[in-house]
Write a protein that holds these residues in place. Sequence first.
Motif, PDB file in Angstrom:
ATOM      1  N   ILE A 148       0.861  -1.189   0.000  1.00 19.79           N
ATOM      2  CA  ILE A 148       0.000   0.000   0.000  1.00 19.79           C
ATOM      3  C   ILE A 148       0.893   1.233   0.000  1.00 19.79           C
ATOM      4  N   LEU A 149       0.773   2.046  -1.035  1.00 13.79           N
ATOM      5  CA  LEU A 149       1.481   3.320  -1.075  1.00 13.79           C
ATOM      6  C   LEU A 149       0.699   4.357  -0.265  1.00 13.79           C
ATOM      7  N   GLN A 150       1.420   5.237   0.401  1.00 10.14           N
ATOM      8  CA  GLN A 150       0.775   6.331   1.125  1.00 10.14           C
ATOM      9  C   GLN A 150       1.261   7.650   0.541  1.00 10.14           C
ATOM     10  N   VAL A 151       0.444   8.182  -0.388  1.00  8.81           N
ATOM     11  CA  VAL A 151       0.741   9.432  -1.074  1.00  8.81           C
ATOM     12  C   VAL A 151      -0.394  10.412  -0.808  1.00  8.81           C
ATOM     13  N   ASP A 152      -0.065  11.648  -0.426  1.00  9.78           N
ATOM     14  CA  ASP A 152      -1.103  12.613  -0.064  1.00  9.78           C
ATOM     15  C   ASP A 152      -0.618  14.048  -0.297  1.00  9.78           C
ATOM     16  N   ILE A 221     -10.410   6.240  -9.606  1.00  6.15           N
ATOM     17  CA  ILE A 221      -9.768   5.599  -8.457  1.00  6.15           C
ATOM     18  C   ILE A 221     -10.344   4.199  -8.327  1.00  6.15           C
ATOM     19  N   ASN A 222      -9.569   3.208  -8.739  1.00  2.36           N
ATOM     20  CA  ASN A 222     -10.045   1.822  -8.729  1.00  2.36           C
ATOM     21  C   ASN A 222      -9.450   1.002  -7.593  1.00  2.36           C
ATOM     22  N   GLN A 223      -8.755   1.684  -6.675  1.00  4.18           N
ATOM     23  CA  GLN A 223      -8.117   1.005  -5.560  1.00  4.18           C
ATOM     24  C   GLN A 223      -8.703   1.534  -4.256  1.00  4.18           C
ATOM     25  N   PRO A 224      -8.620   0.736  -3.184  1.00  4.74           N
ATOM     26  CA  PRO A 224      -9.087   1.230  -1.877  1.00  4.74           C
ATOM     27  C   PRO A 224      -8.292   2.459  -1.453  1.00  4.74           C
ATOM     28  N   ILE A 225      -8.952   3.373  -0.764  1.00  5.06           N
ATOM     29  CA  ILE A 225      -8.309   4.568  -0.230  1.00  5.06           C
ATOM     30  C   ILE A 225      -7.973   4.325   1.235  1.00  5.06           C
ATOM     31  N   THR A 226      -6.749   4.684   1.616  1.00  7.23           N
ATOM     32  CA  THR A 226      -6.314   4.540   3.001  1.00  7.23           C
ATOM     33  C   THR A 226      -6.562   5.840   3.750  1.00  7.23           C
ATOM     34  N   ILE A 227      -7.109   5.744   4.943  1.00  6.72           N
ATOM     35  CA  ILE A 227      -7.309   6.917   5.792  1.00  6.72           C
ATOM     36  C   ILE A 227      -6.512   6.719   7.071  1.00  6.72           C
ATOM     37  N   GLU A 228      -5.578   7.624   7.303  1.00  8.45           N
ATOM     38  CA  GLU A 228      -4.743   7.557   8.498  1.00  8.45           C
ATOM     39  C   GLU A 228      -5.342   8.463   9.568  1.00  8.45           C
ATOM     40  N   VAL A 229      -5.696   7.891  10.703  1.00 11.30           N
ATOM     41  CA  VAL A 229      -6.435   8.591  11.749  1.00 11.30           C
ATOM     42  C   VAL A 229      -5.634   8.597  13.040  1.00 11.30           C
ATOM     43  N   ARG A 246     -16.257   5.768   8.857  1.00 14.55           N
ATOM     44  CA  ARG A 246     -16.502   4.745   7.834  1.00 14.55           C
ATOM     45  C   ARG A 246     -17.875   4.930   7.190  1.00 14.55           C
ATOM     46  N   ILE A 247     -18.856   5.295   8.001  1.00 14.10           N
ATOM     47  CA  ILE A 247     -20.197   5.549   7.462  1.00 14.10           C
ATOM     48  C   ILE A 247     -20.161   6.705   6.470  1.00 14.10           C
ATOM     49  N   LEU A 248     -19.507   7.803   6.862  1.00 17.78           N
ATOM     50  CA  LEU A 248     -19.449   8.992   6.014  1.00 17.78           C
ATOM     51  C   LEU A 248     -18.660   8.725   4.735  1.00 17.78           C
ATOM     52  N   PHE A 249     -17.540   8.018   4.866  1.00 17.43           N
ATOM     53  CA  PHE A 249     -16.738   7.719   3.678  1.00 17.43           C
ATOM     54  C   PHE A 249     -17.545   6.907   2.669  1.00 17.43           C
ATOM     55  N   ASN A 250     -18.203   5.858   3.142  1.00 13.52           N
ATOM     56  CA  ASN A 250     -18.962   5.005   2.228  1.00 13.52           C
ATOM     57  C   ASN A 250     -20.120   5.743   1.579  1.00 13.52           C
ATOM     58  N   ASN A 259     -16.971   1.713  -4.975  1.00 18.45           N
ATOM     59  CA  ASN A 259     -17.621   0.705  -4.143  1.00 18.45           C
ATOM     60  C   ASN A 259     -16.666  -0.047  -3.225  1.00 18.45           C
ATOM     61  N   LEU A 260     -15.463   0.479  -3.052  1.00 16.54           N
ATOM     62  CA  LEU A 260     -14.485  -0.176  -2.187  1.00 16.54           C
ATOM     63  C   LEU A 260     -14.445   0.508  -0.831  1.00 16.54           C
ATOM     64  N   ASP A 261     -14.452  -0.295   0.232  1.00 18.11           N
ATOM     65  CA  ASP A 261     -14.379   0.266   1.583  1.00 18.11           C
ATOM     66  C   ASP A 261     -12.986   0.857   1.800  1.00 18.11           C
ATOM     67  N   CYS A 262     -12.907   1.831   2.686  1.00 22.60           N
ATOM     68  CA  CYS A 262     -11.615   2.438   2.994  1.00 22.60           C
ATOM     69  C   CYS A 262     -10.805   1.535   3.923  1.00 22.60           C
ATOM     70  N   ILE A 263      -9.493   1.766   3.945  1.00 23.65           N
ATOM     71  CA  ILE A 263      -8.594   1.096   4.875  1.00 23.65           C
ATOM     72  C   ILE A 263      -8.236   2.110   5.954  1.00 23.65           C
ATOM     73  N   ILE A 264      -8.605   1.847   7.195  1.00 17.28           N
ATOM     74  CA  ILE A 264      -8.329   2.783   8.286  1.00 17.28           C
ATOM     75  C   ILE A 264      -7.130   2.294   9.086  1.00 17.28           C
ATOM     76  N   ILE A 265      -6.097   3.122   9.125  1.00 19.74           N
ATOM     77  CA  ILE A 265      -4.932   2.834   9.962  1.00 19.74           C
ATOM     78  C   ILE A 265      -4.873   3.898  11.054  1.00 19.74           C
TER      79      ILE A 265
END
Length: 454
Positions: A148-152, A221-229, A246-250, A259-265
């Motif tokens: 997983i790349l983390q680019v922002d 964007i065809n890949q899951p998005i990572t959210i760093e919290v 997660r509710i708001l993101f979806n 239609n891909l759920d986010c990845i929360i780290i």
Amino acid sequence: MTNNNLFSDFEAVSSKQWKQQIQYDLKGADYNETLVWESPEGIKVKPFYHNDETEINANILSSSTPFVIVQNIFVHDVQKSNARALDTLQRGAESIRFTIASESTSIEDLMRNLPLENTTYYFNLPFLSVEFASKVNEFASKNNGKFILQVDPIGQLTKEGNWFENIEKDFEKLNTIASKTAIPFLTITTGIYQNAGANMVQQLAYTLAHVNEYFNRISDINQPITIEVTVGTNYFFEIAKLRALRILFNALAKEYNHNLDCIIIATPTKRNKTLYDYNVNMLRTTTECMSAILGGADAVANLAYDALYHKDNEFGDRIARNQLLVLKHESYFDKVNNTADGAYYIESLTDQLAEKALELFKDIETNGGLITQLVEGTIQRKINESAKKEQELFDSGKEVLLGTNKYPNKNDRMKDDLELFPFVKQYERKTLIKPIIEKRLAEKLEQERLQNEI
């Protein structure tokens, strides 16, 4: 053995009956003024919650995915980082997050002999490079690795005040990476909002607006998005914050047919960490990691108790990792379905945080979106206002950090133990916007104590 309803012999008590009894016990004191308190987000918290005041069905539980224990490794020397990753995985870490300092870093050397089949590797990039992203993607494809790349770029703007190059070139590169890589590449770095003093509604709204900028500016964007919290010590609120996120993101992603759920780290916040009586930081990070897990984080990277003033060291990392190992293997946090589902208090907090954050998000979008409001300074001003209120609570003793503004150890000495500068660093440089500045609550008090040390 039959599964009997243990409470069938007891008569149900309504919320109205509870309130009547409470009002009687208060002996004339006002119920709302005495027992209902308001959070900094404007959420009124009641003394009890009842199922006849909510539409929540407590019998429907969502399944939970076991959280992954992440170890952070800053890559300066590739061979040493590789050896450290191997050692860390043998000691209980389940995932590695490499922060890559240079575009010339050899992925082959960094990943040599590391297990690939069941281990996720994050690559946190403080630069924006199509070539490097392609190199990681190619290595992942050839070796069937989970990377997983983390680019922002927007995160770069908020922290440094400037883009990597400029808005046009940054998003041109990001669109190229999106079209050329199959691995997740986009990360929403939201920790800066919390570490700078934003309240939870602001954190959620700014995160949502942050995501929306990318949905608007990246064609596909065809890949899951990572959210760093980052997670603070307000235990139940933080559980609700991650659930609301997660509710708001979806809900937002659905509008863009993503239609891909986010990845929360998740990582514990630095805002409430202290220099003096630093062992209390372990208690803080433990409850914060618990909130992250119960809130549904996919991965947790703990913060070492001495991260403020010590360089990365084996002992601090081991303690931080062991905290998560205890939660996972001795407290069984990964063995049950999401325990927060159906809890009336947490469900109520989740709904209120989501509703208030959505309202603020809509206001941000009506006024030009996150980037526009960053350029105008609106976001920075709102965070500063929230941070000032929290700082006043700390300075007055109403917000307590044990060992710092409550029961401090006057004999504690730290001046000779500082390997890192633990306070806000000021740099004179030209920036496009005013950066969002992360600041801990205890900084002023700690600076005074350091000056007075004998």
